[in-house]
Write an enzyme that holds these catalytic residues in place. Structure first.
Site, short mmCIF file in Angstrom:
data_model
loop_
_atom_site.label_atom_id
_atom_site.label_comp_id
_atom_site.label_asym_id
_atom_site.label_seq_id
_atom_site.Cartn_x
_atom_site.Cartn_y
_atom_site.Cartn_z
N GLU A 28 0.86 -1.20 0.00
CA GLU A 28 0.00 0.00 0.00
C GLU A 28 0.89 1.24 0.00
OE1 GLU A 28 -2.48 -0.12 3.50
OE2 GLU A 28 -3.19 -2.14 3.05
N LYS A 48 2.31 4.64 1.27
CA LYS A 48 2.31 5.21 2.62
C LYS A 48 1.98 6.69 2.52
CE LYS A 48 5.33 5.68 6.70
NZ LYS A 48 4.59 6.80 7.17
N ASP A 75 1.27 10.44 3.39
CA ASP A 75 1.92 11.30 4.38
C ASP A 75 0.89 12.23 5.00
OD1 ASP A 75 3.96 12.14 5.88
OD2 ASP A 75 5.04 13.22 4.30
N TYR A 93 -7.39 2.41 5.97
CA TYR A 93 -6.47 1.29 5.73
C TYR A 93 -6.54 0.21 6.80
CZ TYR A 93 -3.44 4.34 8.58
OH TYR A 93 -2.94 5.17 9.53
N LYS A 125 10.61 3.17 3.56
CA LYS A 125 10.60 4.61 3.27
C LYS A 125 11.36 4.93 1.99
CE LYS A 125 9.47 7.42 6.41
NZ LYS A 125 9.68 7.69 7.79
N CYS A 159 33.74 41.37 -8.27
CA CYS A 159 33.56 40.05 -8.86
C CYS A 159 34.63 39.09 -8.31
CB CYS A 159 33.66 40.12 -10.38
SG CYS A 159 33.70 38.48 -11.15
N CYS A 169 36.97 38.10 -11.60
CA CYS A 169 37.79 39.06 -12.35
C CYS A 169 38.01 40.37 -11.60
CB CYS A 169 37.16 39.32 -13.72
SG CYS A 169 35.70 40.37 -13.61
N CYS A 228 28.40 41.23 -12.29
CA CYS A 228 29.80 41.63 -12.48
C CYS A 228 29.84 42.57 -13.68
CB CYS A 228 30.62 40.38 -12.74
SG CYS A 228 32.14 40.66 -13.65
N CYS A 255 35.59 39.05 -18.25
CA CYS A 255 35.48 38.18 -17.06
C CYS A 255 35.49 36.72 -17.51
CB CYS A 255 34.19 38.49 -16.30
SG CYS A 255 33.93 37.37 -14.91
#
Ligand code: IVH
Length: 680
Positions: free
Chosen positions: A126, A128, A130, A240, A327, A419, A422, A437, A443
């Site tokens: 089945e 699970k 949550d 269930y 799980k 930066c 650079c 930058c 760069c």
């Protein structure tokens, strides 16, 4: 005074550790079950609980009945009246991998002994859900009391709230004789993904706090003092199991589920298998379906199907021995931030990235997670040394959710002065969050990213030019812009380590074949700001040639579907830049020839049809064929569904072919494909 090794009592230390763990877990139980506001991810809780179980076993001491390893849930809060369950509401033990699932099956085999044949055992699988467990008491088929799990013996009375859930019948749909006078039905109250998204959107609009996940939202919504609020929250329920009064109702779990469904309850889809491989297959299948399901599941429950055998196997303190929860890998885990790094993107955007102590999240190891921008970094209170929650759901890029237990002494990172690559200054465009930058073309970080984008699959698709090679070519000054790719002197690479003749030959070939690419891809590859693949395709279709696009003014550009003033301005300023024009000139000179595919053949037999290609073909590459079909007005798709018109199957076609046959989708072969490709 320092403790010497003689004075240090190992047993005492172990005891202290155990009682600290018990305290911590009790606190987390309270936060989770009573406040609906856990402060750690479920996986972290499971880890602590497992640690406690191991240490308790190691200590050899008698485990007190109130240890979190022996109890379920938490004390009932004062807010709701307490209601005793007629039979205790147990929880489930966990398996975190196949070996633990195997051990579960083995324990059952051992307990039942030789008289049960291999084929005789049946397990039911089945999903699970949550959510949170509730116990529903029916007297003469009428719902009288509904209570949360609480500590397993008594829970909180939430009857009025439960009555707002459409999946829960107020009266059992059964003839009076077929149901016991007193019956407990058990199941999970949950919130669907859609209801959760709606609720959080509403919460934010109304200035409330968003819920962390559907489970917390479901728990918070059920435990409302005003049932009218619960009614607005769209809760759902799956039954269930049964408690008191349920023993004689059915002979197995699968029979029971069918009966509960006939009573009027919603139940989940299940499967019955005979052995471990069947269980693991079910696990894999559900894990694959997880992202597409309408509600969250965090694993799979395996139960021995036969009630008489369940009875023989019995239960331990907090869980039955005939069932286990396998799980899924945790999608949220905690880890520690080693450092905050600053990355420079293709357009110069500076992004903070958390360098993490590697952890498994959602089944893959993660050691980096983006923090998007400085504002987010500050909001999430992330700093080097912080313990953070990291999340990775499905194929989503891992992200830091937030820091937990922020240290008051912590030094929060700030934006770098310049930066980090650079050293050029940073700037922020008005109205944007991102800092950039100003180094532009000089760069090297921006250049590397631009090259990576240019060669990527969705752009020029040049295979064999990975990040490392790009980085090295840039660092050795061999690639100062994208046009240089086509001007490369490959001989100079021949003595590089790890770059053999074969690799060079393949790379040359890949670069050569990239010269013939549709204009849409070429435009996308140029990396013009605000122009992604969809806009590139629209521009290519509308203008039909690179020259026409270059000449288009903003007024003309705005005529293109999806192009607004901002995008139009960005395109204009790209082509107004001398450097960009120079790069394009050189690309064309080297033989790059973006083409606009033939006009759509509306009379092509497959025009407008959704077509899936699978397997391998001898005369064409699958992807090339897909591209070509697209230019003929065909809609290529990657998976087979009832909307698929034709599946073209090559050699070694597998599951897609099976699915197409099941769905009755037309199946064609390579001969037909070649005819369609060469159709005039
Ligand atoms: S059976 C004695 N079946 O998961 C057996 N539980 O982590 C008790 N859950 O306490 C539970 N889906 O709240 C069962 N199909 C399912 C379930 C399920 C979700 C919840 C339930 C349980 C918890 C254990």
């Amino acid at each position: 005074m320092a403790i010497t090794s003689q004075e240090f009592n190992i047993d005492e230390a172990l005891k202290q550790h155990i009682s600290a763990l018990r305290r911590t877990l009790k606190e987390h139980n309270y936060r989770y079950y009573t406040l609906d506001a856990p402060s750690i991810p479920d996986a972290e809780y499971d880890r602590l609980l497992r640690q406690l179980e191991i240490l308790e076993a190691e200590s050899g001491e008698v485990v007190p009945a109130d240890s979190p390893s022996q109890t379920v849930g938490a004390m009932v809060s004062q807010t709701f009246a307490a209601r005793e369950h007629l039979e205790p509401l147990l929880s489930l033990a966990n398996a975190f991998n196949g070996v633990e699932a195997d051990a579960f099956v083995q324990r059952i085999r051992d307990a039942l002994g030789a008289e049960i044949s291999e084929a005789g055992l049946q397990f039911i699988i089945e999903p699970k859900v949550d959510g949170l467990a509730v116990n529903l008491r029916y007297e003469d088929g009428r719902l009288t009391i509904a209570a949360t799990r609480g500590d397993g013996k008594a829970g909180e009375d939430v009857t009025d709230n439960i009555r707002t859930i459409a999946d829960i019948p107020w009266h059992l749909n059964a003839s009076d004789k077929s149901i016991p006078d007193l019956l407990e039905v058990r199941g999970e109250v949950y919130m669907s993904k859609a209801a959760f998204a709606d609720l959080n959107a509403r919460q934010l609009l109304e200035g409330g706090a968003a819920f962390a996940n559907p489970r917390n939202a479901a728990a918070g919504s059920l435990r409302q003092l005003d049932a009218k609020v619960t009614a607005l929250r769209s809760l759902s329920f799956f039954a269930y199991g049964v408690g008191f009064g349920g023993r004689e109702l059915a002979a197995s779990q699968s029979e029971l589920l069918a009966l509960l469904s006939s009573f009027g309850f919603a139940t989940q889809e299940t499967a019955v298998v005979n052995d471990l491989s069947g269980l693991l297959l079910g696990y894999e299948l559900l894990q694959q379906q997880r992202a597409d399901m309408l509600y969250e599941i965090d694993g799979v429950v395996y139960k021995l199907n036969d009630f008489a055998l369940q009875q023989r196997i019995g239960a331990v303190a907090r869980s039955p021995r005939w069932a286990i929860a396998h799980k899924f890998p945790a999608q949220e885990v905690t880890t520690v931030v080693n450092a905050i790094l600053w990355q420079v993107g293709r357009t110069g955007v500076i992004t903070p990235v958390a360098d993490l102590q590697p952890v498994a999240v959602g089944g893959v190891m993660v050691s980096r997670a983006t923090l998007h921008n400085i504002d987010e970094l500050q909001r999430k209170q992330v700093y080097a040394g912080a313990t953070v929650i990291v999340r990775r759901a499905g194929d989503v890029i891992p992200e830091v959710v937030k820091a937990i237990e922020v240290d008051e002494q912590a030094i929060f990172p700030s934006l770098p002065d310049c930066c980090p690559v650079c050293a050029a200054s940073l700037f922020r465009v008005e109205g944007e969050v991102a800092w950039r930058c100003s180094g532009g073309l000089s760069c090297s970080a921006q250049l590397k990213e631009r090259l990576r984008h240019f060669v990527s699959r969705g752009a020029m698709d040049i295979e064999g030019l990975g990040d490392k090679l790009i980085a090295r070519l840039v660092e050795e000054n061999l690639l100062s812009d994208i046009a240089k790719l086509y001007e490369l002197d490959f001989e100079s690479l021949s003595d590089w380590q790890g770059v053999g003749d074969k690799k060079i030959a393949n790379l040359k070939q890949a670069i050569e074949s990239s010269k013939q690419k549709p204009l849409a891809r070429f435009l996308h590859a140029l990396g013009i700001r605000h122009v992604g693949s969809a806009t590139s395709a629209a521009l290519a279709t509308y203008f039909g040639s690179l020259d026409a696009l270059k000449l288009a003014d903003e007024e003309a550009l705005i005529e293109v579907p999806d192009v607004g003033p901002e995008v139009a301005a960005s395109i204009r300023s790209f082509f107004a830049e001398a450097h960009n024009c120079d790069v394009i000139e050189r690309l064309l000179k080297q033989g790059v020839e973006p083409f606009v595919p033939q006009q759509l053949h509306s009379d092509h037999p497959l025009a407008g049809k959704t077509v899936v290609l699978t397997g391998s073909f001898s005369a064409v590459q699958r992807r090339a064929a897909q591209e070509q079909l697209r230019t003929l007005g065909v809609k290529p798709a990657s998976s087979v569904s009832k909307n698929t018109d034709v599946l073209i199957a090559g050699e070694k076609a597998g599951s897609k072919l099976t699915k197409a046959r099941e769905l009755g989708v037309m199946v064609a072969d390579e001969v037909a494909l070649m005819e369609w490709l060469n159709w005039k």
